[in-house]
Design a protein around this motif. Structure first.
Motif, PDB file in Angstrom:
ATOM      1  N   LYS A  18       0.828  -1.205   0.000  1.00  0.00           N
ATOM      2  CA  LYS A  18       0.000   0.000   0.000  1.00  0.00           C
ATOM      3  C   LYS A  18       0.864   1.257   0.000  1.00  0.00           C
ATOM      4  O   LYS A  18       0.596   2.208  -0.740  1.00  0.00           O
ATOM      5  CB  LYS A  18      -0.936  -0.007   1.212  1.00  0.00           C
ATOM      6  N   MET A  19       1.923   1.260   0.799  1.00  0.00           N
ATOM      7  CA  MET A  19       2.798   2.428   0.875  1.00  0.00           C
ATOM      8  C   MET A  19       3.523   2.673  -0.445  1.00  0.00           C
ATOM      9  O   MET A  19       3.731   3.821  -0.832  1.00  0.00           O
ATOM     10  CB  MET A  19       3.801   2.266   2.012  1.00  0.00           C
ATOM     11  N   ARG A  24       3.875   6.966  -4.587  1.00  0.00           N
ATOM     12  CA  ARG A  24       3.815   7.393  -5.993  1.00  0.00           C
ATOM     13  C   ARG A  24       2.540   8.163  -6.302  1.00  0.00           C
ATOM     14  O   ARG A  24       2.347   8.611  -7.436  1.00  0.00           O
ATOM     15  CB  ARG A  24       3.883   6.171  -6.920  1.00  0.00           C
ATOM     16  N   GLY A  25       1.641   8.270  -5.326  1.00  0.00           N
ATOM     17  CA  GLY A  25       0.365   8.942  -5.558  1.00  0.00           C
ATOM     18  C   GLY A  25      -0.574   8.131  -6.423  1.00  0.00           C
ATOM     19  O   GLY A  25      -1.405   8.691  -7.136  1.00  0.00           O
ATOM     20  N   ASP A  26      -0.450   6.798  -6.342  1.00  0.00           N
ATOM     21  CA  ASP A  26      -1.222   5.908  -7.206  1.00  0.00           C
ATOM     22  C   ASP A  26      -2.285   5.077  -6.484  1.00  0.00           C
ATOM     23  O   ASP A  26      -2.729   4.062  -7.003  1.00  0.00           O
ATOM     24  CB  ASP A  26      -0.278   4.940  -7.936  1.00  0.00           C
ATOM     25  N   GLU A  27      -2.723   5.511  -5.319  1.00  0.00           N
ATOM     26  CA  GLU A  27      -3.727   4.723  -4.594  1.00  0.00           C
ATOM     27  C   GLU A  27      -5.079   4.677  -5.304  1.00  0.00           C
ATOM     28  O   GLU A  27      -5.885   3.795  -5.034  1.00  0.00           O
ATOM     29  CB  GLU A  27      -3.924   5.252  -3.172  1.00  0.00           C
ATOM     30  N   LEU A  28      -5.330   5.595  -6.203  1.00  0.00           N
ATOM     31  CA  LEU A  28      -6.589   5.594  -6.943  1.00  0.00           C
ATOM     32  C   LEU A  28      -6.452   4.929  -8.310  1.00  0.00           C
ATOM     33  O   LEU A  28      -7.410   4.881  -9.078  1.00  0.00           O
ATOM     34  CB  LEU A  28      -7.117   7.028  -7.097  1.00  0.00           C
ATOM     35  N   SER A  29      -5.265   4.404  -8.599  1.00  0.00           N
ATOM     36  CA  SER A  29      -5.019   3.799  -9.908  1.00  0.00           C
ATOM     37  C   SER A  29      -5.743   2.467 -10.056  1.00  0.00           C
ATOM     38  O   SER A  29      -6.015   1.776  -9.070  1.00  0.00           O
ATOM     39  CB  SER A  29      -3.518   3.582 -10.116  1.00  0.00           C
ATOM     40  N   PHE A  32      -3.727  -0.425  -8.399  1.00  0.00           N
ATOM     41  CA  PHE A  32      -3.892  -0.570  -6.951  1.00  0.00           C
ATOM     42  C   PHE A  32      -5.258  -1.158  -6.624  1.00  0.00           C
ATOM     43  O   PHE A  32      -5.367  -2.086  -5.818  1.00  0.00           O
ATOM     44  CB  PHE A  32      -3.723   0.775  -6.247  1.00  0.00           C
ATOM     45  N   LYS A  33      -6.284  -0.628  -7.258  1.00  0.00           N
ATOM     46  CA  LYS A  33      -7.646  -1.103  -6.993  1.00  0.00           C
ATOM     47  C   LYS A  33      -7.841  -2.553  -7.416  1.00  0.00           C
ATOM     48  O   LYS A  33      -8.703  -3.242  -6.886  1.00  0.00           O
ATOM     49  CB  LYS A  33      -8.666  -0.203  -7.690  1.00  0.00           C
ATOM     50  N   GLY A  34      -7.025  -3.023  -8.356  1.00  0.00           N
ATOM     51  CA  GLY A  34      -7.118  -4.408  -8.784  1.00  0.00           C
ATOM     52  C   GLY A  34      -6.309  -5.361  -7.927  1.00  0.00           C
ATOM     53  O   GLY A  34      -6.706  -6.501  -7.711  1.00  0.00           O
ATOM     54  N   ILE A  35      -5.177  -4.886  -7.415  1.00  0.00           N
ATOM     55  CA  ILE A  35      -4.262  -5.749  -6.665  1.00  0.00           C
ATOM     56  C   ILE A  35      -4.570  -5.783  -5.169  1.00  0.00           C
ATOM     57  O   ILE A  35      -4.650  -6.851  -4.562  1.00  0.00           O
ATOM     58  CB  ILE A  35      -2.803  -5.285  -6.880  1.00  0.00           C
ATOM     59  N   TYR A  36      -4.702  -4.610  -4.566  1.00  0.00           N
ATOM     60  CA  TYR A  36      -4.778  -4.519  -3.108  1.00  0.00           C
ATOM     61  C   TYR A  36      -5.944  -5.298  -2.486  1.00  0.00           C
ATOM     62  O   TYR A  36      -5.731  -6.026  -1.516  1.00  0.00           O
ATOM     63  CB  TYR A  36      -4.802  -3.041  -2.692  1.00  0.00           C
ATOM     64  N   PRO A  37      -7.156  -5.196  -3.006  1.00  0.00           N
ATOM     65  CA  PRO A  37      -8.243  -5.980  -2.389  1.00  0.00           C
ATOM     66  C   PRO A  37      -7.970  -7.492  -2.411  1.00  0.00           C
ATOM     67  O   PRO A  37      -8.299  -8.195  -1.459  1.00  0.00           O
ATOM     68  CB  PRO A  37      -9.471  -5.634  -3.230  1.00  0.00           C
ATOM     69  N   GLY A  38      -7.353  -7.967  -3.471  1.00  0.00           N
ATOM     70  CA  GLY A  38      -7.015  -9.393  -3.543  1.00  0.00           C
ATOM     71  C   GLY A  38      -5.962  -9.786  -2.529  1.00  0.00           C
ATOM     72  O   GLY A  38      -6.016 -10.867  -1.947  1.00  0.00           O
TER      73      GLY A  38
END
Length: 71
Positions: A18-19, A24-29, A32-38
């Motif tokens: 997550k960090m 990189r300012g990419d938490e809304l990318s 991220f939205k595809g990887i992090y929840p998994g």
């Protein structure tokens, strides 16, 4: 099959992931939205626990996210 990771190791891994996006300012990318929840699902973690871990271990998490070895 390898030895199951402890809670601390799972939290650290999710926090570093997550960090790395946050720095990189990419938490809304979409990435991220595809990887992090998994990752949360696979590691059986909640985002709130990861955020708390980041707050409590920010220095180590940021260093790892930047690819720097632990002090």
């Amino acid at each position: 099959m390898g030895k199951p990771k402890g809670l601390k190791d799972r939290l650290f891994g999710a926090a570093v992931l997550k960090m790395s996006f946050r720095l990189r300012g990419d938490e809304l990318s979409p990435a991220f939205k595809g990887i992090y929840p998994g990752v949360l699902r696979d590691l059986e973690l909640e985002d709130e626990a990861v955020e708390k871990y980041i707050q409590e271990h920010r220095g180590a998490v940021e260093a790892a996210a930047r690819g720097k070895p632990p002090a």
